[in-house]
Design an enzyme around this catalytic site. Structure first.
Site, PDB file in Angstrom:
ATOM      1  N   ILE A 158      37.703  60.053   4.664  1.00 29.33           N
ATOM      2  CA  ILE A 158      39.006  60.528   4.781  1.00 29.33           C
ATOM      3  C   ILE A 158      39.631  60.426   6.268  1.00 29.33           C
ATOM      4  O   ILE A 158      39.033  61.448   6.894  1.00 29.33           O
ATOM      5  CB  ILE A 158      39.306  62.035   3.999  1.00 29.33           C
ATOM      6  CG1 ILE A 158      38.678  61.645   2.480  1.00 29.33           C
ATOM      7  CG2 ILE A 158      40.546  62.439   3.896  1.00 29.33           C
ATOM      8  CD1 ILE A 158      38.578  63.028   1.690  1.00 29.33           C
ATOM      9  N   PRO A 159      40.155  59.749   6.519  1.00 25.49           N
ATOM     10  CA  PRO A 159      40.745  59.350   7.900  1.00 25.49           C
ATOM     11  C   PRO A 159      41.372  60.474   8.746  1.00 25.49           C
ATOM     12  O   PRO A 159      42.588  60.032   9.126  1.00 25.49           O
ATOM     13  CB  PRO A 159      41.000  57.789   7.785  1.00 25.49           C
ATOM     14  CG  PRO A 159      42.053  57.990   6.613  1.00 25.49           C
ATOM     15  CD  PRO A 159      41.238  59.000   5.583  1.00 25.49           C
ATOM     16  N   CYS A 160      40.949  61.596   8.821  1.00 22.20           N
ATOM     17  CA  CYS A 160      41.669  62.686   9.565  1.00 22.20           C
ATOM     18  C   CYS A 160      41.955  61.875  11.036  1.00 22.20           C
ATOM     19  O   CYS A 160      42.767  62.587  11.884  1.00 22.20           O
ATOM     20  CB  CYS A 160      41.219  63.814   9.652  1.00 22.20           C
ATOM     21  SG  CYS A 160      39.526  64.011  10.302  1.00 22.20           S
ATOM     22  N   HIS A 161      41.041  61.167  11.469  1.00 21.40           N
ATOM     23  CA  HIS A 161      41.170  60.586  12.904  1.00 21.40           C
ATOM     24  C   HIS A 161      42.485  59.511  12.953  1.00 21.40           C
ATOM     25  O   HIS A 161      42.718  59.286  14.200  1.00 21.40           O
ATOM     26  CB  HIS A 161      39.871  59.577  13.283  1.00 21.40           C
ATOM     27  CG  HIS A 161      39.802  58.657  12.396  1.00 21.40           C
ATOM     28  ND1 HIS A 161      39.049  58.626  11.204  1.00 21.40           N
ATOM     29  CD2 HIS A 161      40.166  57.134  12.414  1.00 21.40           C
ATOM     30  CE1 HIS A 161      38.924  57.523  10.348  1.00 21.40           C
ATOM     31  NE2 HIS A 161      39.474  56.626  11.035  1.00 21.40           N
ATOM     32  N   ARG A 162      43.008  59.361  11.738  1.00 25.43           N
ATOM     33  CA  ARG A 162      44.291  58.630  11.984  1.00 25.43           C
ATOM     34  C   ARG A 162      45.517  59.374  12.161  1.00 25.43           C
ATOM     35  O   ARG A 162      46.782  59.064  11.659  1.00 25.43           O
ATOM     36  CB  ARG A 162      44.563  57.597  10.859  1.00 25.43           C
ATOM     37  CG  ARG A 162      43.424  56.701  10.619  1.00 25.43           C
ATOM     38  CD  ARG A 162      43.550  55.704   9.518  1.00 25.43           C
ATOM     39  NE  ARG A 162      42.147  54.874   9.188  1.00 25.43           N
ATOM     40  CZ  ARG A 162      41.741  54.496   8.279  1.00 25.43           C
ATOM     41  NH1 ARG A 162      42.127  54.716   7.179  1.00 25.43           N
ATOM     42  NH2 ARG A 162      40.543  53.759   8.246  1.00 25.43           N
TER      43      ARG A 162
END
Length: 255
Positions: A158-162
């Protein structure tokens, strides 16, 4: 313990073979399994329950730290597994979480909405905390979105880095230190030097002179604009005043 688990415990206590209970609970999706996966950006522990991913965490703090964190946050026990399901392993290696199922455990409805919306951000693109808040119908909850992402139990997939700050700064990262966020985004193909330059010059959107559409800079359509046709905008009002409309795919502003 639920009724199914109680019944299985009674059966196991009768004359079942050793390990029968745990194998049966795991097969029924009532036990979380975990294993370690080596990825291009380091080793990660991943936990899953049945066909649903329940947690992902960097392995640099050790197994005991991961088990303690899981017990506190998810409130379930974990059993080691010999291998990770192929779909989950492939998703971790490619940092592509779409297509998997997730167990969000004790998360609130708001937190789940934030994570599900974040999951929609395409690989190689970024959006702001404000964009996530607006997309889930809570435009005033930007800080709450940041808090939810800071406690994301399934980073990388779940790409919280994006998700970045509204001014274009990359910000912090729930899955580790900020430099790790840069490493992941670079792995996904982003030109961070270019993004940082736009942020310094306060340019938030890119428009195309041929289509008169403006986008988030990392949008797939924006990246296809030829340099001679590219127009930079600092604000929505500036883009609209120049006769540009927002992209229907990346939705850079409110409808």
């Amino acid at each position: 313990m639920n009724m199914v688990e109680e019944a299985l415990h009674e059966l196991s206590a009768a004359q079942a073979p050793d390990g029968f209970l745990e194998r049966t609970l795991r097969a029924c999706g009532l036990r979380d399994s975990y294993a370690k996966v080596a990825t291009p950006i380091g080793d990660y522990f991943v936990a899953w329950r049945g066909n649903r991913v329940s947690a992902v965490s960097r392995a640099d703090k050790g197994l005991d730290s991961f088990l303690g964190w899981f017990a506190e946050k998810v409130d379930r026990s974990l059993e080691p597994a010999a291998s990770v399901p192929a779909a989950i392993r492939s998703a971790l290696l490619a940092t592509r979480g779409q297509g998997l199922s997730y167990d969000f455990g004790q998360l609130t409805e708001f937190e789940q909405a934030v994570l599900r919306k974040t999951l929609e951000i395409p690989r190689g693109e970024v959006r702001s905390y404000g964009w996530v808040a607006r997309e889930i119908g809570r435009p005033g909850a930007v800080r709450a979105v940041g808090t939810a992402l800071r406690h994301n139990p399934i980073p990388l997939l779940i790409p919280c880095h994006r998700v970045v700050r509204g001014d274009g700064d990359l910000g912090n990262y729930a899955g580790g230190h900020p430099e790790l966020k840069k490493d992941i985004l670079t792995l996904e193909g982003l030109d961070l030097g270019w993004l940082e330059d736009l942020a310094r010059r306060r340019k938030r959107f890119l428009g195309s002179r041929t289509t008169h559409v403006f986008c988030h800079p990392t949008c797939f359509h924006a990246r296809r604009i030829a340099p001679d046709n590219r127009v930079e905008f600092s604000a929505e009002q500036e883009a609209r005043a120049a006769g540009y409309r927002p992209c229907r795919d990346c939705r850079p502003v409110a409808a």
